[in-house]
Design a protein around this motif. Structure first.
Motif, PDB file in Angstrom:
ATOM      1  N   LYS A 126      -6.520  -5.448 -14.580  1.00 59.30           N
ATOM      2  CA  LYS A 126      -5.401  -5.421 -13.610  1.00 59.30           C
ATOM      3  C   LYS A 126      -4.206  -4.765 -13.833  1.00 59.30           C
ATOM      4  O   LYS A 126      -3.303  -5.287 -14.284  1.00 59.30           O
ATOM      5  N   LEU A 127      -4.118  -3.226 -13.293  1.00 61.54           N
ATOM      6  CA  LEU A 127      -3.089  -2.711 -13.692  1.00 61.54           C
ATOM      7  C   LEU A 127      -1.604  -3.255 -12.721  1.00 61.54           C
ATOM      8  O   LEU A 127      -1.893  -3.988 -11.914  1.00 61.54           O
ATOM      9  N   PRO A 128      -0.393  -2.955 -12.948  1.00 55.22           N
ATOM     10  CA  PRO A 128       0.531  -3.754 -12.240  1.00 55.22           C
ATOM     11  C   PRO A 128       0.559  -4.017 -10.700  1.00 55.22           C
ATOM     12  O   PRO A 128       0.503  -5.249 -10.631  1.00 55.22           O
ATOM     13  N   ILE A 129       0.111  -3.220  -9.788  1.00 55.56           N
ATOM     14  CA  ILE A 129       0.167  -3.633  -8.467  1.00 55.56           C
ATOM     15  C   ILE A 129      -1.087  -4.445  -8.091  1.00 55.56           C
ATOM     16  O   ILE A 129      -0.888  -5.720  -7.481  1.00 55.56           O
ATOM     17  N   ARG A 131      -2.507  -6.562 -10.380  1.00 58.65           N
ATOM     18  CA  ARG A 131      -2.187  -7.713 -10.963  1.00 58.65           C
ATOM     19  C   ARG A 131      -1.195  -8.642 -10.176  1.00 58.65           C
ATOM     20  O   ARG A 131      -1.248  -9.865  -9.996  1.00 58.65           O
ATOM     21  N   TYR A 132      -0.328  -8.084  -9.647  1.00 65.24           N
ATOM     22  CA  TYR A 132       0.782  -8.921  -8.744  1.00 65.24           C
ATOM     23  C   TYR A 132      -0.153  -9.588  -7.496  1.00 65.24           C
ATOM     24  O   TYR A 132       0.275 -10.569  -7.234  1.00 65.24           O
ATOM     25  N   ILE A 133      -0.854  -8.586  -7.043  1.00 58.67           N
ATOM     26  CA  ILE A 133      -1.752  -9.236  -5.808  1.00 58.67           C
ATOM     27  C   ILE A 133      -2.553 -10.524  -6.292  1.00 58.67           C
ATOM     28  O   ILE A 133      -2.531 -11.411  -5.682  1.00 58.67           O
ATOM     29  N   ASP A 134      -3.399  -9.997  -7.407  1.00 61.32           N
ATOM     30  CA  ASP A 134      -3.976 -11.187  -7.763  1.00 61.32           C
ATOM     31  C   ASP A 134      -3.574 -12.278  -8.252  1.00 61.32           C
ATOM     32  O   ASP A 134      -4.068 -13.621  -7.901  1.00 61.32           O
ATOM     33  N   ARG A 135      -2.219 -12.334  -8.693  1.00 63.87           N
ATOM     34  CA  ARG A 135      -1.498 -13.536  -9.094  1.00 63.87           C
ATOM     35  C   ARG A 135      -0.888 -14.054  -8.068  1.00 63.87           C
ATOM     36  O   ARG A 135      -0.612 -15.509  -8.090  1.00 63.87           O
ATOM     37  N   ASN A 136      -0.605 -13.327  -7.119  1.00 62.01           N
ATOM     38  CA  ASN A 136       0.182 -14.039  -6.098  1.00 62.01           C
ATOM     39  C   ASN A 136      -0.303 -14.103  -4.568  1.00 62.01           C
ATOM     40  O   ASN A 136       0.217 -14.866  -3.691  1.00 62.01           O
ATOM     41  N   VAL A 137      -1.342 -13.306  -4.200  1.00 63.83           N
ATOM     42  CA  VAL A 137      -1.807 -13.409  -2.697  1.00 63.83           C
ATOM     43  C   VAL A 137      -3.175 -13.907  -3.067  1.00 63.83           C
ATOM     44  O   VAL A 137      -4.054 -13.375  -3.057  1.00 63.83           O
ATOM     45  N   THR A 139      -5.103 -15.316  -0.475  1.00 62.58           N
ATOM     46  CA  THR A 139      -5.654 -15.013   0.811  1.00 62.58           C
ATOM     47  C   THR A 139      -6.822 -14.256   0.667  1.00 62.58           C
ATOM     48  O   THR A 139      -7.196 -13.665  -0.438  1.00 62.58           O
ATOM     49  N   ALA A 140      -7.813 -14.132   1.626  1.00 63.77           N
ATOM     50  CA  ALA A 140      -9.003 -13.207   1.721  1.00 63.77           C
ATOM     51  C   ALA A 140      -8.559 -11.953   1.399  1.00 63.77           C
ATOM     52  O   ALA A 140      -9.069 -11.012   0.858  1.00 63.77           O
ATOM     53  N   SER A 141      -7.255 -11.423   1.900  1.00 57.59           N
ATOM     54  CA  SER A 141      -6.864 -10.109   1.817  1.00 57.59           C
ATOM     55  C   SER A 141      -6.335  -9.751   0.290  1.00 57.59           C
ATOM     56  O   SER A 141      -6.615  -8.777  -0.154  1.00 57.59           O
ATOM     57  N   GLY A 142      -5.724 -10.824  -0.181  1.00 55.15           N
ATOM     58  CA  GLY A 142      -5.455 -10.597  -1.565  1.00 55.15           C
ATOM     59  C   GLY A 142      -6.586 -10.391  -2.463  1.00 55.15           C
ATOM     60  O   GLY A 142      -6.359  -9.941  -3.461  1.00 55.15           O
ATOM     61  N   VAL A 143      -7.587 -11.548  -2.437  1.00 55.62           N
ATOM     62  CA  VAL A 143      -8.856 -11.297  -3.089  1.00 55.62           C
ATOM     63  C   VAL A 143      -9.373  -9.923  -2.993  1.00 55.62           C
ATOM     64  O   VAL A 143      -9.844  -9.245  -4.030  1.00 55.62           O
ATOM     65  N   LEU A 144      -9.429  -9.327  -1.664  1.00 58.54           N
ATOM     66  CA  LEU A 144      -9.920  -7.961  -1.539  1.00 58.54           C
ATOM     67  C   LEU A 144      -8.795  -6.783  -2.037  1.00 58.54           C
ATOM     68  O   LEU A 144      -9.477  -6.044  -2.730  1.00 58.54           O
ATOM     69  N   PHE A 145      -7.861  -6.897  -1.671  1.00 61.32           N
ATOM     70  CA  PHE A 145      -7.031  -5.699  -2.084  1.00 61.32           C
ATOM     71  C   PHE A 145      -6.549  -5.447  -3.425  1.00 61.32           C
ATOM     72  O   PHE A 145      -6.279  -4.277  -3.883  1.00 61.32           O
ATOM     73  N   VAL A 148      -9.147  -2.950  -4.313  1.00 58.11           N
ATOM     74  CA  VAL A 148      -8.894  -1.763  -3.487  1.00 58.11           C
ATOM     75  C   VAL A 148      -7.876  -0.806  -4.315  1.00 58.11           C
ATOM     76  O   VAL A 148      -7.950   0.267  -4.644  1.00 58.11           O
ATOM     77  N   VAL A 149      -6.774  -1.744  -4.805  1.00 62.80           N
ATOM     78  CA  VAL A 149      -5.572  -0.948  -5.781  1.00 62.80           C
ATOM     79  C   VAL A 149      -6.346  -0.490  -6.881  1.00 62.80           C
ATOM     80  O   VAL A 149      -6.081   0.558  -7.469  1.00 62.80           O
ATOM     81  N   SER A 150      -7.189  -1.212  -7.662  1.00 57.61           N
ATOM     82  CA  SER A 150      -8.027  -0.791  -8.677  1.00 57.61           C
ATOM     83  C   SER A 150      -8.802   0.547  -8.400  1.00 57.61           C
ATOM     84  O   SER A 150      -8.910   1.317  -9.401  1.00 57.61           O
ATOM     85  N   ALA A 151      -9.480   0.582  -7.116  1.00 56.54           N
ATOM     86  CA  ALA A 151     -10.117   1.811  -6.700  1.00 56.54           C
ATOM     87  C   ALA A 151      -9.321   2.793  -6.754  1.00 56.54           C
ATOM     88  O   ALA A 151      -9.685   3.889  -7.028  1.00 56.54           O
ATOM     89  N   ALA A 152      -8.056   2.765  -6.215  1.00 56.59           N
ATOM     90  CA  ALA A 152      -7.316   3.975  -6.147  1.00 56.59           C
ATOM     91  C   ALA A 152      -6.833   4.527  -7.365  1.00 56.59           C
ATOM     92  O   ALA A 152      -6.689   5.765  -7.618  1.00 56.59           O
ATOM     93  N   TYR A 153      -6.670   3.464  -8.524  1.00 52.25           N
ATOM     94  CA  TYR A 153      -6.274   4.097  -9.925  1.00 52.25           C
ATOM     95  C   TYR A 153      -7.616   4.772 -10.322  1.00 52.25           C
ATOM     96  O   TYR A 153      -7.303   5.973 -10.954  1.00 52.25           O
ATOM     97  N   THR A 154      -8.600   4.072 -10.036  1.00 50.61           N
ATOM     98  CA  THR A 154      -9.982   4.555 -10.518  1.00 50.61           C
ATOM     99  C   THR A 154     -10.116   6.300  -9.937  1.00 50.61           C
ATOM    100  O   THR A 154     -10.573   7.359 -10.925  1.00 50.61           O
TER     101      THR A 154
END
Length: 165
Positions: A126-129, A131-137, A139-145, A148-154
């Motif tokens: 969990k790189l920074p963005i 990690r923030y989503i994982d820890r703070n959101v 909701t279904a969107s947080g679980v998913l996004f 998606v952010v990790s996919a963008a890094y990849t």
């Protein structure tokens, strides 16, 4: 278990792959890799493969949003480890986000396998963005996004490697 709940478990766990006792997210994400490679090995053009992956993102995202409340209640966790639809969608975003040269230096299936491995590592750390989503959101969107952010890094890493060769 009722037939309806068995179907939900089948879908939520990535066709039962996410029920693996170790690294369930990686096993579940194999569904996304298989979806992607099916189109690659069928010999489809790059735009057709991307359209297929985009269709998978839409399909698995819809199921994700439908089943998130059920999964959170079933496993009593805001981001259950055996609920792997987010990993499937996350992996399928990797080939959507990468920008490969016209003649990639490696076969696309090799880039897909490398992308899968890098995605699973980045999703775990969990790189920074993300990690923030994982820890703070939660909701279904947080679980998913966060996936998606990790996919963008990849995709950025796969793209960089492909262009360096």
């Amino acid at each position: 278990m009722e037939k309806k709940d068995r179907l939900k478990l089948f879908l939520a766990s990535g066709f039962f792959l996410g029920l693996a006792p170790v690294v369930p997210g990686s096993f579940g994400a194999l569904t996304g890799l298989g979806w992607h490679l099916a189109a690659v090995f069928a010999g489809w053009s790059d735009p057709a493969v991307r359209a297929w992956c985009f269709g998978g993102v839409l399909f698995f995202s819809a199921i994700h949003y439908w089943l998130t409340p059920w999964a959170q209640q079933r496993w009593n966790n805001p981001d259950p480890r055996h609920f792997v639809l987010d990993e499937i969608v996350g992996y399928l975003c990797v080939p959507l986000f990468w920008v490969l040269p016209n003649r990639p230096p490696f076969p696309v299936w090799q880039l897909a396998l490398a992308g899968f491995c890098v995605f699973r590592i980045l999703d775990a750390i969990k790189l920074p963005i993300a990690r923030y989503i994982d820890r703070n959101v939660h909701t279904a969107s947080g679980v998913l996004f966060d996936d998606v952010v990790s996919a963008a890094y990849t995709a950025a890493l796969v793209t960089g490697v492909a262009w360096c060769f």
